[in-house]
Design a protein around this motif. Structure first.
Motif, PDB file in Angstrom:
ATOM      1  N   SER A  99       1.325   5.877 -14.283  1.00  0.00           N
ATOM      2  CA  SER A  99       0.042   5.558 -14.903  1.00  0.00           C
ATOM      3  C   SER A  99      -0.646   4.407 -14.173  1.00  0.00           C
ATOM      4  CB  SER A  99       0.249   5.173 -16.368  1.00  0.00           C
ATOM      5  OG  SER A  99       0.874   3.901 -16.467  1.00  0.00           O
ATOM      6  N   LYS A 100      -1.963   4.352 -14.310  1.00  0.00           N
ATOM      7  CA  LYS A 100      -2.717   3.260 -13.699  1.00  0.00           C
ATOM      8  C   LYS A 100      -2.334   1.931 -14.329  1.00  0.00           C
ATOM      9  CE  LYS A 100      -6.671   6.139 -12.420  1.00  0.00           C
ATOM     10  NZ  LYS A 100      -8.118   6.405 -12.624  1.00  0.00           N
ATOM     11  N   ASN A 101      -1.998   1.967 -15.602  1.00  0.00           N
ATOM     12  CA  ASN A 101      -1.543   0.746 -16.273  1.00  0.00           C
ATOM     13  C   ASN A 101      -0.282   0.209 -15.611  1.00  0.00           C
ATOM     14  OD1 ASN A 101      -3.170  -0.271 -18.313  1.00  0.00           O
ATOM     15  ND2 ASN A 101      -2.549   1.296 -19.769  1.00  0.00           N
ATOM     16  N   TYR A 102       0.667   1.116 -15.333  1.00  0.00           N
ATOM     17  CA  TYR A 102       1.924   0.674 -14.722  1.00  0.00           C
ATOM     18  C   TYR A 102       1.685   0.169 -13.304  1.00  0.00           C
ATOM     19  CZ  TYR A 102       6.606   0.370 -12.934  1.00  0.00           C
ATOM     20  OH  TYR A 102       7.759  -0.119 -12.362  1.00  0.00           O
ATOM     21  N   ARG A 103       0.812   0.861 -12.553  1.00  0.00           N
ATOM     22  CA  ARG A 103       0.535   0.419 -11.188  1.00  0.00           C
ATOM     23  C   ARG A 103      -0.072  -0.980 -11.183  1.00  0.00           C
ATOM     24  NH1 ARG A 103      -2.692   5.347  -8.691  1.00  0.00           N
ATOM     25  NH2 ARG A 103      -2.720   6.082 -10.833  1.00  0.00           N
ATOM     26  N   ARG A 104      -0.903  -1.251 -12.154  1.00  0.00           N
ATOM     27  CA  ARG A 104      -1.501  -2.588 -12.264  1.00  0.00           C
ATOM     28  C   ARG A 104      -0.420  -3.626 -12.568  1.00  0.00           C
ATOM     29  NH1 ARG A 104      -6.816  -4.290 -13.632  1.00  0.00           N
ATOM     30  NH2 ARG A 104      -6.904  -6.280 -14.731  1.00  0.00           N
ATOM     31  N   PRO A 161      -5.413  -2.892  -8.955  1.00  0.00           N
ATOM     32  CA  PRO A 161      -5.612  -1.512  -9.430  1.00  0.00           C
ATOM     33  C   PRO A 161      -6.361  -1.484 -10.756  1.00  0.00           C
ATOM     34  CG  PRO A 161      -3.388  -1.787  -8.604  1.00  0.00           C
ATOM     35  CD  PRO A 161      -4.000  -3.158  -8.636  1.00  0.00           C
ATOM     36  N   LYS A 162      -7.347  -0.616 -10.831  1.00  0.00           N
ATOM     37  CA  LYS A 162      -8.165  -0.503 -12.037  1.00  0.00           C
ATOM     38  C   LYS A 162      -7.483   0.402 -13.053  1.00  0.00           C
ATOM     39  CE  LYS A 162     -11.551  -2.905 -10.244  1.00  0.00           C
ATOM     40  NZ  LYS A 162     -10.931  -3.209  -8.944  1.00  0.00           N
ATOM     41  N   VAL A 163      -7.771   0.143 -14.320  1.00  0.00           N
ATOM     42  CA  VAL A 163      -7.268   0.989 -15.400  1.00  0.00           C
ATOM     43  C   VAL A 163      -8.386   1.914 -15.817  1.00  0.00           C
ATOM     44  CG1 VAL A 163      -6.339   1.047 -17.740  1.00  0.00           C
ATOM     45  CG2 VAL A 163      -5.686  -0.785 -16.182  1.00  0.00           C
ATOM     46  N   GLY A 164      -8.132   3.216 -15.805  1.00  0.00           N
ATOM     47  CA  GLY A 164      -9.157   4.189 -16.163  1.00  0.00           C
ATOM     48  C   GLY A 164      -9.462   4.176 -17.645  1.00  0.00           C
ATOM     49  N   ASP A 165     -10.673   4.617 -18.005  1.00  0.00           N
ATOM     50  CA  ASP A 165     -11.079   4.648 -19.411  1.00  0.00           C
ATOM     51  C   ASP A 165     -10.143   5.490 -20.254  1.00  0.00           C
ATOM     52  OD1 ASP A 165     -13.219   3.027 -18.909  1.00  0.00           O
ATOM     53  OD2 ASP A 165     -14.656   4.675 -18.671  1.00  0.00           O
ATOM     54  N   GLU A 166      -9.596   6.565 -19.640  1.00  0.00           N
ATOM     55  CA  GLU A 166      -8.716   7.439 -20.414  1.00  0.00           C
ATOM     56  C   GLU A 166      -7.446   6.731 -20.831  1.00  0.00           C
ATOM     57  OE1 GLU A 166      -7.403   7.766 -16.143  1.00  0.00           O
ATOM     58  OE2 GLU A 166      -9.298   7.660 -17.232  1.00  0.00           O
ATOM     59  N   GLU A 167      -7.074   5.644 -20.122  1.00  0.00           N
ATOM     60  CA  GLU A 167      -5.864   4.913 -20.479  1.00  0.00           C
ATOM     61  C   GLU A 167      -6.161   3.737 -21.393  1.00  0.00           C
ATOM     62  OE1 GLU A 167      -3.224   4.000 -17.297  1.00  0.00           O
ATOM     63  OE2 GLU A 167      -3.616   5.875 -16.271  1.00  0.00           O
ATOM     64  N   ARG A 168      -7.447   3.488 -21.646  1.00  0.00           N
ATOM     65  CA  ARG A 168      -7.808   2.422 -22.571  1.00  0.00           C
ATOM     66  C   ARG A 168      -7.805   2.918 -24.010  1.00  0.00           C
ATOM     67  NH1 ARG A 168      -9.797  -1.944 -19.778  1.00  0.00           N
ATOM     68  NH2 ARG A 168     -10.472  -1.539 -17.647  1.00  0.00           N
ATOM     69  N   ILE A 169      -7.800   4.246 -24.187  1.00  0.00           N
ATOM     70  CA  ILE A 169      -7.796   4.802 -25.530  1.00  0.00           C
ATOM     71  C   ILE A 169      -6.465   4.473 -26.187  1.00  0.00           C
ATOM     72  CG2 ILE A 169      -7.877   6.918 -26.898  1.00  0.00           C
ATOM     73  CD1 ILE A 169      -9.603   8.139 -24.693  1.00  0.00           C
ATOM     74  N   LEU A 224       0.823  -1.210   0.000  1.00  0.00           N
ATOM     75  CA  LEU A 224       0.000   0.000   0.000  1.00  0.00           C
ATOM     76  C   LEU A 224       0.857   1.260   0.000  1.00  0.00           C
ATOM     77  CD1 LEU A 224      -2.857  -1.030   2.475  1.00  0.00           C
ATOM     78  CD2 LEU A 224      -2.932  -0.926  -0.030  1.00  0.00           C
ATOM     79  N   ARG A 225       1.952   1.231   0.762  1.00  0.00           N
ATOM     80  CA  ARG A 225       2.851   2.392   0.765  1.00  0.00           C
ATOM     81  C   ARG A 225       3.492   2.590  -0.608  1.00  0.00           C
ATOM     82  NH1 ARG A 225       3.761   0.955   6.335  1.00  0.00           N
ATOM     83  NH2 ARG A 225       5.249  -0.659   5.723  1.00  0.00           N
ATOM     84  N   TYR A 226       3.828   1.474  -1.258  1.00  0.00           N
ATOM     85  CA  TYR A 226       4.452   1.582  -2.580  1.00  0.00           C
ATOM     86  C   TYR A 226       3.450   2.083  -3.620  1.00  0.00           C
ATOM     87  CZ  TYR A 226       7.364   0.425  -6.604  1.00  0.00           C
ATOM     88  OH  TYR A 226       8.106   0.499  -7.753  1.00  0.00           O
ATOM     89  N   LEU A 227       2.209   1.628  -3.538  1.00  0.00           N
ATOM     90  CA  LEU A 227       1.176   2.115  -4.453  1.00  0.00           C
ATOM     91  C   LEU A 227       0.949   3.615  -4.258  1.00  0.00           C
ATOM     92  CD1 LEU A 227      -1.455  -0.781  -4.261  1.00  0.00           C
ATOM     93  CD2 LEU A 227       0.091  -0.266  -6.165  1.00  0.00           C
ATOM     94  N   GLU A 228       0.967   4.056  -3.002  1.00  0.00           N
ATOM     95  CA  GLU A 228       0.821   5.487  -2.720  1.00  0.00           C
ATOM     96  C   GLU A 228       2.014   6.254  -3.295  1.00  0.00           C
ATOM     97  OE1 GLU A 228      -0.379   8.147   1.126  1.00  0.00           O
ATOM     98  OE2 GLU A 228       1.366   6.835   1.352  1.00  0.00           O
ATOM     99  N   HIS A 229       3.206   5.670  -3.164  1.00  0.00           N
ATOM    100  CA  HIS A 229       4.419   6.284  -3.707  1.00  0.00           C
ATOM    101  C   HIS A 229       4.299   6.448  -5.226  1.00  0.00           C
ATOM    102  CE1 HIS A 229       8.656   6.976  -4.596  1.00  0.00           C
ATOM    103  NE2 HIS A 229       8.650   5.915  -5.382  1.00  0.00           N
ATOM    104  N   MET A 230       3.811   5.418  -5.909  1.00  0.00           N
ATOM    105  CA  MET A 230       3.649   5.506  -7.360  1.00  0.00           C
ATOM    106  C   MET A 230       2.596   6.543  -7.732  1.00  0.00           C
ATOM    107  SD  MET A 230       4.085   1.678  -8.952  1.00  0.00           S
ATOM    108  CE  MET A 230       2.886   0.871  -7.901  1.00  0.00           C
ATOM    109  N   ASP A 231       1.566   6.653  -6.916  1.00  0.00           N
ATOM    110  CA  ASP A 231       0.528   7.653  -7.157  1.00  0.00           C
ATOM    111  C   ASP A 231       1.113   9.062  -7.051  1.00  0.00           C
ATOM    112  OD1 ASP A 231      -2.220   8.315  -7.682  1.00  0.00           O
ATOM    113  OD2 ASP A 231      -2.358   8.997  -5.610  1.00  0.00           O
ATOM    114  N   GLN A 232       1.962   9.270  -6.058  1.00  0.00           N
ATOM    115  CA  GLN A 232       2.606  10.572  -5.878  1.00  0.00           C
ATOM    116  C   GLN A 232       3.553  10.891  -7.035  1.00  0.00           C
ATOM    117  OE1 GLN A 232       4.438  10.037  -2.050  1.00  0.00           O
ATOM    118  NE2 GLN A 232       2.556  10.508  -0.909  1.00  0.00           N
ATOM    119  N   LYS A 233       4.154   9.848  -7.587  1.00  0.00           N
ATOM    120  CA  LYS A 233       5.058  10.022  -8.724  1.00  0.00           C
ATOM    121  C   LYS A 233       4.293  10.123 -10.048  1.00  0.00           C
ATOM    122  CE  LYS A 233       9.108   9.785  -6.681  1.00  0.00           C
ATOM    123  NZ  LYS A 233      10.090  10.897  -6.746  1.00  0.00           N
ATOM    124  N   LYS A 234       2.940  10.046  -9.932  1.00  0.00           N
ATOM    125  CA  LYS A 234       2.054  10.145 -11.100  1.00  0.00           C
ATOM    126  C   LYS A 234       2.329   9.055 -12.131  1.00  0.00           C
ATOM    127  CE  LYS A 234       1.387  15.130 -10.539  1.00  0.00           C
ATOM    128  NZ  LYS A 234       0.146  14.918  -9.775  1.00  0.00           N
TER     129      LYS A 234
END
Length: 290
Positions: free
Chosen positions: A60-65, A90-98, A48-58
């Motif tokens: 992508s949801k694809n990479y987090r998955r 982790p879910k992939v947002g619709d904007e990253e499915r384009i 969970l801490r690592y996922l938060e770290h990746m979120d802070q580093k922006k």
């Protein structure tokens, strides 16, 4: 446990995957270990801490998955209990499915005019015939005709082609059904003109497409790859399937069969898309007649 031991165990757990997949997943696992620290075992809070770290580093949801699944291998390598359920992925947002689809000048356009696609692909193929080698022509032929994935191209070997019967076996990726396809006369010289005695990784196959564009004097747009041809083919076939005036009656289930999607991805069509060999060949004939 030493980091080297954990990573080596990860590689062993990934036996059967492509070398590129092993490399990228081990690399992702190493980044997690460097963040969480070298331990004999890891827990839910490390992830969970690592996922938060990746979120802070922006990231992508694809990479987090992707990282999430790689970290799961780290847990297996250290024999740590995996504390997450399938719903926690982790879910992939619709904007990253384009994803880009031909025509290449409209790389983010979700739908494609089949006639424009034929024109775009035809332009690339015409140039390639004059300027590309046998490997590049063979890859382009199977990529534009069957919508093959990178790993499917890499897996084709000399024993997968029956020249006498005009049949090509495609060893499907992503859990799809291994499928024999008819080889239409229009691409037979290119498929049969290459010996398929290569030892290519999916990454090598990606580089082949770049070489094709370069030799054809065309600039390959960003994010356009072999899968772009697969998406474009899918779009063309789906539009034809929805056209009541089309000269060929093509069903959605035929498209799923032709593109070798796994049963789970076929949704409501279920077993409708699982055909015998003869029926699959008839589907090929329909598609190639379009």
């Amino acid at each position: 446990m030493p980091e080297e031991t954990t990573l080596e165990r990860m590689r062993l757990l990934l036996t059967g995957r492509t070398e590129e997949t092993k490399r990228t997943m081990v690399c992702a696992g190493k980044k997690f270990i460097e963040f969480a620290g070298k331990k004999d075992a890891y827990d839910r809070w490390d992830v969970l801490r690592y996922l938060e770290h990746m979120d802070q580093k922006k990231r992508s949801k694809n990479y987090r998955r992707f990282a999430f699944y790689s970290i799961k291998k780290v847990f297996s390598a250290t024999e740590s209990p995996w504390p997450f359920e399938k719903a926690d992925v982790p879910k992939v947002g619709d904007e990253e499915r384009i994803a880009p689809a031909l025509p290449l000048s409209q790389k983010y356009h979700p739908m494609v005019d089949p006639e424009v696609v034929r024109e775009e692909v035809g332009r690339l193929v015409k140039n390639a015939r004059e300027k590309c080698n046998s490997l590049e022509l063979a890859m382009l032929a199977v990529g534009t005709t069957y919508g093959t994935r990178r790993v499917e191209k890499a897996r084709i070997g000399p024993d997968d082609m029956d020249r006498k019967k005009g049949i090509l076996l495609i060893r499907t990726a992503k859990g799809g059904v291994m499928r024999e396809h008819l080889i239409p006369e229009s691409i037979a010289p290119y498929i049969e003109g290459y010996d398929w005695k290569h030892n290519l990784s999916p990454g090598d196959v990606t580089l082949v497409l770049g070489d094709i564009y370069s030799k054809c004097g065309l600039k390959k747009p960003a994010r356009v790859g072999w899968h772009t041809f697969r998406r474009a083919l899918n779009t063309c076939l789906r539009e034809i399937a929805g056209d009541e005036n089309a000269p060929v009656r093509l069903l959605e289930s035929h498209i799923y069969n032709f593109l070798r999607w796994r049963a789970k991805a076929r949704g409501e069509f279920g077993m409708m898309t699982v055909y015998d060999r003869a029926t699959s060949f008839r589907i090929d004939q329909k598609v190639f007649s379009i």
